[in-house]
Design a protein around this motif. Structure first.
Motif, PDB file in Angstrom:
ATOM      1  N   LYS A 119      26.021   7.234   2.790  1.00  0.00           N
ATOM      2  CA  LYS A 119      27.373   7.143   2.360  1.00  0.00           C
ATOM      3  C   LYS A 119      28.589   8.315   3.483  1.00  0.00           C
ATOM      4  CE  LYS A 119      29.787  10.205  -1.226  1.00  0.00           C
ATOM      5  NZ  LYS A 119      31.345   9.253  -1.378  1.00  0.00           N
ATOM      6  N   LEU A 120      29.483   7.745   3.462  1.00  0.00           N
ATOM      7  CA  LEU A 120      30.306   8.126   4.406  1.00  0.00           C
ATOM      8  C   LEU A 120      31.575   9.090   3.530  1.00  0.00           C
ATOM      9  CD1 LEU A 120      31.093   4.657   6.347  1.00  0.00           C
ATOM     10  CD2 LEU A 120      29.373   5.592   6.892  1.00  0.00           C
ATOM     11  N   ASN A 121      30.928  10.426   4.441  1.00  0.00           N
ATOM     12  CA  ASN A 121      31.663  11.242   4.081  1.00  0.00           C
ATOM     13  C   ASN A 121      33.118  11.470   4.751  1.00  0.00           C
ATOM     14  OD1 ASN A 121      29.824  11.930   2.340  1.00  0.00           O
ATOM     15  ND2 ASN A 121      28.668  13.514   4.268  1.00  0.00           N
ATOM     16  N   ASN A 122      34.675  11.828   3.567  1.00  0.00           N
ATOM     17  CA  ASN A 122      35.366  12.310   3.960  1.00  0.00           C
ATOM     18  C   ASN A 122      36.537  10.647   4.868  1.00  0.00           C
ATOM     19  OD1 ASN A 122      35.752  14.947   2.849  1.00  0.00           O
ATOM     20  ND2 ASN A 122      34.922  15.441   4.550  1.00  0.00           N
ATOM     21  N   ALA A 123      35.601   9.549   4.927  1.00  0.00           N
ATOM     22  CA  ALA A 123      35.792   8.670   5.378  1.00  0.00           C
ATOM     23  C   ALA A 123      37.106   7.312   4.149  1.00  0.00           C
ATOM     24  CB  ALA A 123      35.184   7.707   5.383  1.00  0.00           C
ATOM     25  N   PHE A 124      38.068   6.547   4.754  1.00  0.00           N
ATOM     26  CA  PHE A 124      38.305   5.685   3.837  1.00  0.00           C
ATOM     27  C   PHE A 124      38.424   4.469   4.633  1.00  0.00           C
ATOM     28  CE2 PHE A 124      40.592   9.734   2.961  1.00  0.00           C
ATOM     29  CZ  PHE A 124      40.934  10.078   1.825  1.00  0.00           C
ATOM     30  N   LEU A 125      39.021   3.384   4.310  1.00  0.00           N
ATOM     31  CA  LEU A 125      38.641   1.745   4.246  1.00  0.00           C
ATOM     32  C   LEU A 125      39.590   1.029   4.207  1.00  0.00           C
ATOM     33  CD1 LEU A 125      36.648   0.114   6.353  1.00  0.00           C
ATOM     34  CD2 LEU A 125      35.247  -0.434   3.994  1.00  0.00           C
ATOM     35  N   ARG A 126      39.826   0.237   5.295  1.00  0.00           N
ATOM     36  CA  ARG A 126      41.627  -1.022   5.341  1.00  0.00           C
ATOM     37  C   ARG A 126      40.508  -1.965   6.185  1.00  0.00           C
ATOM     38  NH1 ARG A 126      46.932  -0.406   4.863  1.00  0.00           N
ATOM     39  NH2 ARG A 126      47.805  -2.424   6.755  1.00  0.00           N
ATOM     40  N   VAL A 127      40.434  -2.800   4.725  1.00  0.00           N
ATOM     41  CA  VAL A 127      40.115  -4.323   5.342  1.00  0.00           C
ATOM     42  C   VAL A 127      40.466  -5.546   4.676  1.00  0.00           C
ATOM     43  CG1 VAL A 127      38.296  -5.692   4.763  1.00  0.00           C
ATOM     44  CG2 VAL A 127      37.255  -3.341   5.399  1.00  0.00           C
ATOM     45  N   SER A 128      40.942  -6.460   5.998  1.00  0.00           N
ATOM     46  CA  SER A 128      42.030  -7.239   5.550  1.00  0.00           C
ATOM     47  C   SER A 128      41.504  -8.509   4.180  1.00  0.00           C
ATOM     48  CB  SER A 128      42.097  -8.020   6.502  1.00  0.00           C
ATOM     49  OG  SER A 128      42.812  -9.456   5.782  1.00  0.00           O
ATOM     50  N   LEU A 129      42.121  -8.724   3.398  1.00  0.00           N
ATOM     51  CA  LEU A 129      41.521  -9.164   1.646  1.00  0.00           C
ATOM     52  C   LEU A 129      40.542 -10.994   2.760  1.00  0.00           C
ATOM     53  CD1 LEU A 129      44.498  -8.601  -0.483  1.00  0.00           C
ATOM     54  CD2 LEU A 129      41.753  -7.644  -0.900  1.00  0.00           C
ATOM     55  N   GLU A 130      41.689 -11.122   3.593  1.00  0.00           N
ATOM     56  CA  GLU A 130      41.179 -12.435   4.014  1.00  0.00           C
ATOM     57  C   GLU A 130      39.601 -11.970   4.937  1.00  0.00           C
ATOM     58  OE1 GLU A 130      44.026 -13.715   7.085  1.00  0.00           O
ATOM     59  OE2 GLU A 130      44.990 -14.099   5.832  1.00  0.00           O
ATOM     60  N   GLU A 131      39.303 -10.611   5.269  1.00  0.00           N
ATOM     61  CA  GLU A 131      37.503 -10.744   5.710  1.00  0.00           C
ATOM     62  C   GLU A 131      36.590 -10.568   4.806  1.00  0.00           C
ATOM     63  OE1 GLU A 131      37.108 -11.174   8.943  1.00  0.00           O
ATOM     64  OE2 GLU A 131      38.872 -12.153   9.413  1.00  0.00           O
ATOM     65  N   VAL A 132      37.199 -10.386   3.624  1.00  0.00           N
ATOM     66  CA  VAL A 132      36.522  -9.853   2.461  1.00  0.00           C
ATOM     67  C   VAL A 132      35.667 -11.350   2.057  1.00  0.00           C
ATOM     68  CG1 VAL A 132      35.800  -9.261   0.196  1.00  0.00           C
ATOM     69  CG2 VAL A 132      37.408  -7.992   1.918  1.00  0.00           C
ATOM     70  N   ASP A 133      34.418 -11.310   2.127  1.00  0.00           N
ATOM     71  CA  ASP A 133      33.712 -12.333   1.824  1.00  0.00           C
ATOM     72  C   ASP A 133      32.784 -12.894   0.276  1.00  0.00           C
ATOM     73  OD1 ASP A 133      34.072 -13.581   4.539  1.00  0.00           O
ATOM     74  OD2 ASP A 133      32.310 -12.572   5.113  1.00  0.00           O
ATOM     75  N   GLY A 134      33.124 -11.672  -0.904  1.00  0.00           N
ATOM     76  CA  GLY A 134      33.025 -11.544  -1.559  1.00  0.00           C
ATOM     77  C   GLY A 134      32.882  -9.823  -2.458  1.00  0.00           C
ATOM     78  N   HIS A 135      32.894  -9.969  -3.569  1.00  0.00           N
ATOM     79  CA  HIS A 135      33.023  -8.611  -4.124  1.00  0.00           C
ATOM     80  C   HIS A 135      32.523  -8.163  -5.390  1.00  0.00           C
ATOM     81  CE1 HIS A 135      36.191 -10.885  -7.006  1.00  0.00           C
ATOM     82  NE2 HIS A 135      35.870  -9.718  -7.590  1.00  0.00           N
ATOM     83  N   ILE A 136      31.983  -7.465  -5.859  1.00  0.00           N
ATOM     84  CA  ILE A 136      31.211  -7.449  -7.156  1.00  0.00           C
ATOM     85  C   ILE A 136      32.335  -6.281  -8.367  1.00  0.00           C
ATOM     86  CG2 ILE A 136      29.354  -6.091  -8.469  1.00  0.00           C
ATOM     87  CD1 ILE A 136      27.885  -7.143  -6.510  1.00  0.00           C
ATOM     88  N   ILE A 137      32.500  -6.123  -9.103  1.00  0.00           N
ATOM     89  CA  ILE A 137      33.649  -5.146  -9.489  1.00  0.00           C
ATOM     90  C   ILE A 137      32.193  -4.197 -10.138  1.00  0.00           C
ATOM     91  CG2 ILE A 137      35.623  -4.758 -11.515  1.00  0.00           C
ATOM     92  CD1 ILE A 137      35.835  -7.273 -11.596  1.00  0.00           C
ATOM     93  N   GLY A 138      32.803  -3.407  -9.905  1.00  0.00           N
ATOM     94  CA  GLY A 138      31.993  -2.385  -9.971  1.00  0.00           C
ATOM     95  C   GLY A 138      31.406  -1.861  -8.722  1.00  0.00           C
ATOM     96  N   ASN A 139      30.582   0.113  -8.775  1.00  0.00           N
ATOM     97  CA  ASN A 139      29.814  -0.160  -7.251  1.00  0.00           C
ATOM     98  C   ASN A 139      28.598   0.304  -7.717  1.00  0.00           C
ATOM     99  OD1 ASN A 139      31.779   2.862  -7.796  1.00  0.00           O
ATOM    100  ND2 ASN A 139      31.813   1.264  -5.997  1.00  0.00           N
ATOM    101  N   VAL A 140      28.052   0.026  -6.367  1.00  0.00           N
ATOM    102  CA  VAL A 140      26.046  -0.739  -6.272  1.00  0.00           C
ATOM    103  C   VAL A 140      25.762   0.645  -6.090  1.00  0.00           C
ATOM    104  CG1 VAL A 140      25.788  -2.658  -6.892  1.00  0.00           C
ATOM    105  CG2 VAL A 140      25.661  -2.194  -4.305  1.00  0.00           C
ATOM    106  N   SER A 141      23.975   1.244  -5.454  1.00  0.00           N
ATOM    107  CA  SER A 141      23.724   2.304  -4.708  1.00  0.00           C
ATOM    108  C   SER A 141      22.190   2.236  -5.177  1.00  0.00           C
ATOM    109  CB  SER A 141      24.119   3.910  -6.285  1.00  0.00           C
ATOM    110  OG  SER A 141      23.648   3.680  -7.317  1.00  0.00           O
TER     111      SER A 141
END
Length: 141
Positions: A119-141
């Protein structure tokens, strides 16, 4: 033969997943959060998908805590939140487009060694949509 005769323009563009684009655009318009897991260059990242407006507002709040310089920098993020990402409607009641080039996440965790997530505490992430190779709707842990 002139070397200029062999020069051709080449246009290159990576593709953006239409489903992920739809989700990001919807979150930007209606400002809600949802769990999502993305794959970027072999790294699994899980967190809450948030609107670009919320990302910039929360960045402004965090940066402002750094004193005078932080407050000056925070102004940029506040302006971006309100001028670029604020949802608005046109005269026909349809939503105007907000920028949809980046995915914004909070409460993020990244896959670490041993298969677990860090876990990255107090962190936000901004990624170009072009760089996303795949996705899952929902979280994994």
């Amino acid at each position: 033969m002139n070397s200029d005769e062999n020069i051709q323009e080449v246009y290159a563009r990576t593709s953006i997943d239409a489903n992920l684009f739809f989700l990001v655009n919807t979150v930007n318009r209606f400002d809600f959060e949802m769990g999502v897991t993305i794959l970027v260059k072999g790294i699994v990242i899980t967190g809450l998908l948030i609107s670009g407006q919320k990302y910039h507002r929360e960045m402004a709040q965090g940066i402002a805590k750094a004193g005078t310089v932080g407050e000056a920098l925070a102004g940029y993020f506040r302006d971006t939140a309100e001028n670029m990402y604020a949802p608005s409607k046109n005269e026909e009641g349809e939503y105007n487009d907000t920028p949809c080039n980046y995915i914004h996440l909070k409460d993020i965790s990244m896959q670490g060694g041993g298969g677990g997530f860090n876990k990255l505490n107090n962190a936000f992430l901004r990624v170009s949509l072009e760089e996303v190779d795949g996705h899952i709707i929902g979280n994994v842990s």
